[in-house]
Enzyme design. Structure first.
Site, PDB file in Angstrom:
ATOM      1  N   HIS A 142     -42.933  62.770  13.989  1.00  0.00           N
ATOM      2  CA  HIS A 142     -43.939  61.745  14.236  1.00  0.00           C
ATOM      3  C   HIS A 142     -43.195  60.401  14.206  1.00  0.00           C
ATOM      4  O   HIS A 142     -42.203  60.265  13.492  1.00  0.00           O
ATOM      5  CB  HIS A 142     -44.964  61.829  13.097  1.00  0.00           C
ATOM      6  CG  HIS A 142     -46.179  60.963  13.245  1.00  0.00           C
ATOM      7  ND1 HIS A 142     -46.154  59.622  12.982  1.00  0.00           N
ATOM      8  CD2 HIS A 142     -47.441  61.258  13.605  1.00  0.00           C
ATOM      9  CE1 HIS A 142     -47.373  59.119  13.170  1.00  0.00           C
ATOM     10  NE2 HIS A 142     -48.176  60.097  13.550  1.00  0.00           N
ATOM     11  N   ASP A 219     -41.444  64.858   5.528  1.00  0.00           N
ATOM     12  CA  ASP A 219     -42.738  64.328   5.961  1.00  0.00           C
ATOM     13  C   ASP A 219     -43.756  65.454   5.796  1.00  0.00           C
ATOM     14  O   ASP A 219     -43.788  66.392   6.596  1.00  0.00           O
ATOM     15  CB  ASP A 219     -42.651  63.867   7.421  1.00  0.00           C
ATOM     16  CG  ASP A 219     -44.003  63.392   7.946  1.00  0.00           C
ATOM     17  OD1 ASP A 219     -44.992  63.434   7.191  1.00  0.00           O
ATOM     18  OD2 ASP A 219     -44.060  62.994   9.133  1.00  0.00           O
ATOM     19  N   GLN A 222     -48.570  66.451   7.530  1.00  0.00           N
ATOM     20  CA  GLN A 222     -49.304  67.517   8.222  1.00  0.00           C
ATOM     21  C   GLN A 222     -49.459  68.766   7.374  1.00  0.00           C
ATOM     22  O   GLN A 222     -50.422  69.509   7.538  1.00  0.00           O
ATOM     23  CB  GLN A 222     -48.585  67.874   9.540  1.00  0.00           C
ATOM     24  CG  GLN A 222     -48.745  66.830  10.626  1.00  0.00           C
ATOM     25  CD  GLN A 222     -50.190  66.637  11.059  1.00  0.00           C
ATOM     26  OE1 GLN A 222     -50.985  67.569  11.053  1.00  0.00           O
ATOM     27  NE2 GLN A 222     -50.538  65.414  11.426  1.00  0.00           N
ATOM     28  N   LYS A 245     -55.461  62.657   5.703  1.00  0.00           N
ATOM     29  CA  LYS A 245     -55.295  63.943   6.396  1.00  0.00           C
ATOM     30  C   LYS A 245     -55.724  65.099   5.498  1.00  0.00           C
ATOM     31  O   LYS A 245     -55.704  66.254   5.920  1.00  0.00           O
ATOM     32  CB  LYS A 245     -53.826  64.148   6.789  1.00  0.00           C
ATOM     33  CG  LYS A 245     -53.251  62.996   7.594  1.00  0.00           C
ATOM     34  CD  LYS A 245     -52.765  63.439   8.937  1.00  0.00           C
ATOM     35  CE  LYS A 245     -51.923  62.380   9.605  1.00  0.00           C
ATOM     36  NZ  LYS A 245     -52.452  62.030  10.926  1.00  0.00           N
ATOM     37  N   CYS A 385     -48.511  60.035  18.702  1.00  0.00           N
ATOM     38  CA  CYS A 385     -47.459  59.342  17.937  1.00  0.00           C
ATOM     39  C   CYS A 385     -46.178  60.166  17.849  1.00  0.00           C
ATOM     40  O   CYS A 385     -45.481  60.136  16.825  1.00  0.00           O
ATOM     41  CB  CYS A 385     -47.928  58.956  16.535  1.00  0.00           C
ATOM     42  SG  CYS A 385     -49.280  57.796  16.535  1.00  0.00           S
TER      43      CYS A 385
END
Lengths: 430, 179
Positions: A142, A219, A222, A245, A385
């Site tokens: 991302h 990251d 997600q 999220k 993104c």
């Protein structure tokens, strides 16, 4: 994953009743089919109520003042930190509140930049990134886990290298040995792509980074809402994730750092609430996590986020993952039967999350999204993104359906039925 | 007695008005400087150590008082600082409580005090309470989480100074210029 561990239809119905927005009716009385959880998740009533209760009964500035509300607000804020940290397998002091995952990664690059400029005490020198050092990212990132590293590389004179994605969107782990060289100081990678849904083999990435003596940055924006997450077991050095999220509010996220690293790292943002002694010439800084929390924090959102992880914990992330896995398999099998669909990412549900981006031959994603919206189906269109991974897969943009714990098999089928009509509606391919 | 009166008992106000140990000793084996970031209150604290006498050494030595032979004993605690009545009284009571104890006993009593402060008004067991002497009067502070740091300020400085002294580090504490 066993079917018996997944959520039952009755449980999913009960979950849906906890989310007021899922009762929303769109134009023509159509029910909402929300397939955009990868962009932002919806909020259960407990999250909304927790933030309302805080606002109505306990709101005050935290970590200052000595009155009753100040004490209650401080307790609520720090209790939230402890609950969220436990949810991701961290100690409370290892969780720094930020404005989101993007804020977390930018905070980290700012701190590393400060260390590279010679700020901080002796132990922080190990974070210094020097000209000719290497920062490794991946093609599946991302923008939030790519652009800050581009900027840090530019500021420090480091070289930016990346691991490529293969035709199925998975990272080419065979290239790890060449991507991560002896000068590599840091490897930043996504736990799961927000486009391809592919889950990264974290153990392989961490082992390769460690061999080079490089730090790892995960990251987890997600993955946190969809998989059981234990950051200390994964062995990463830093991680970033976002409340919005994972059923929480927007405006807050977290930076995880192993405590011995946070203790040695200089601050990235400076100002109020992160200092001990301030004179006109200099300042000393608080220990982590507060050293990294300059200025007024998003306390109401922290309280809401804690309610969100409490909600997920009560369901059990193993069962949430099993439910979403079953829906992902149904979605992938369904789109494979539709003419003109090309899935950007792994074609089966193994080691994959329920973010399914696809290219529909002859129809622009904006037109696909418009048609689906008219049926009450919310998906994301565009590059999500993540321009480089789209480019790597030979497209500019895509249509993405992304699943959440509140989605049902019937909703997946409704999406498939509508998607199957799109090409004929636009007069393509028939 | 109201919670407020419990926190501000006469014994505490007495210690705050006439603090024990205030006024820095010339010589020291370890020094610390600590601040409370919430309010800017600060304390500079010095400790002196001595080795406990060998068996049969000093006449009239009490068991447990002065420590095991060869153990390091906290001989002197002196301090200076600015702070609220709670932080001043706590440092004063601490001085009376820890002076003359060996470092293991100091650590034990510091642990009991930290537990008392975390107790949210529930208190600590009888043995711990008795070990705290006058400082048990600060129990009322534990009902006010925002004030716990005030009561712990002196104890943080003591822990730091004693650790430095035990490690042979008699360097002056770093005090920011212009404070």
């Amino acid at each position: 994953m066993t079917v018996s561990s997944a959520l039952s239809d009755q449980e999913v119905a009960a979950i849906r009743a906890d989310f007021p927005i899922l009762g929303r009716r769109l134009e023509g009385g159509r029910p909402l089919v929300y397939l955009d959880t990868g962009a932002t998740s919806q909020r259960p009533r407990v999250v909304i109520d927790a933030m309302r209760d805080f606002s109505e009964n306990h709101n005050a500035a935290v970590h200052r003042g000595a009155h009753t509300l100040a004490g209650e607000a401080t307790d609520a804020f720090e209790d939230a930190r402890a609950a969220i940290a436990a949810f991701v397998g961290a100690a409370p002091a290892e969780l720094v509140f930020t404005s989101g995952a993007t804020g977390a990664i930018n905070l980290l690059t700012a701190a590393l930049g400060a260390a590279s400029a010679g700020r901080g005490q002796d132990p922080s020198h190990r974070f210094a990134i020097l000209p000719g050092d290497r920062i490794v990212v991946t093609q599946a990132e991302h923008h939030s886990n790519l652009v800050p590293w581009q900027e840090l590389a530019a500021r420090t004179g480091a070289e930016l290298a990346w691991l490529r994605a293969g035709p199925d969107g998975r990272l080419r782990l065979d290239d790890l040995a060449t991507a991560i060289n002896a000068r590599t100081r840091l490897v930043a990678f996504t736990h799961a792509s927000n486009v391809t849904g592919a889950i990264t083999d974290v153990a392989v990435m961490v082992a390769a980074a460690r061999r080079a003596g490089a730090l790892t940055v995960l990251d987890a924006a997600q993955s946190a809402p969809h998989l059981p997450l234990d950051l200390s077991a994964l062995g990463v050095d830093f991680a970033a994730f976002s409340a919005h999220k994972m059923l929480g509010p927007n405006g807050i996220g977290g930076l995880y750092g192993r405590i011995e690293l946070l203790e040695a790292l200089p601050p990235g943002l400076t100002g109020g609430s992160m200092v001990e002694i301030v004179t006109m010439r200099e300042a000393t800084f608080l220990p982590p996590p507060h050293r990294f929390e300059a200025g007024t924090q998003a306390v109401t959102q922290a309280v809401g986020w804690a309610a969100a992880v409490g909600y997920l914990d009560a369901l059990g992330m193993e069962r949430v993952a099993a439910h979403e896995h079953a829906l992902t398999a149904r979605l992938l099998e369904g789109v494979a039967r539709i003419d003109g669909v090309r899935v950007l990412g792994p074609a089966d549900a193994t080691d994959r999350l329920g973010a399914v981006a696809l290219d529909l031959a002859g129809v622009h994603p904006h037109d696909v999204g418009q048609y689906l919206d008219a049926q009450g189906i919310a998906v994301r269109v565009g590059h999500h993104c993540a321009q480089p991974v789209h480019r790597a897969l030979g497209v500019v943009a895509s249509t993405r359906a992304s699943l959440g714990l509140y989605n049902t098999a019937a909703e997946v089928d409704q999406f498939l039925g509508a998607l199957d009509q799109v090409r004929s509606y636009f007069g393509v391919g028939r | 007695m109201s919670s407020l009166d419990v926190m501000y008992q006469e014994l505490i106000l007495d210690h705050a008005r006439h603090p024990h140990g205030r006024g820095l000793a010339e010589s020291f084996d370890g020094e610390s400087f600590q601040v409370n970031p919430t309010c800017g209150d600060r304390i500079q604290l010095r400790v002196g150590l001595r080795a406990a006498p060998a068996p049969g050494g000093e006449p009239g030595a009490q068991p447990g008082d002065g420590g095991e032979p060869g153990a390091l004993v906290l001989e002197s605690v002196s301090w200076d600082g600015q702070g609220c009545s709670i932080s001043q009284a706590s440092a004063s009571m601490m001085k009376d409580l820890v002076e003359g104890k060996d470092l293991a006993a100091v650590e034990a009593v510091a642990g009991a005090f930290a537990e008392l402060m975390r107790s949210r008004g529930r208190g600590v067991d009888q043995a711990a309470a008795e070990s705290l002497e006058d400082a048990i009067a600060l129990e009322g502070v534990s009902r006010y989480p925002m004030r716990v740091k005030c009561a712990l300020l002196g104890w943080m400085a003591l822990k730091d100074a004693a650790a430095k002294a035990a490690a042979g580090d008699a360097s002056p504490a770093r005090i920011p210029e212009g404070i």
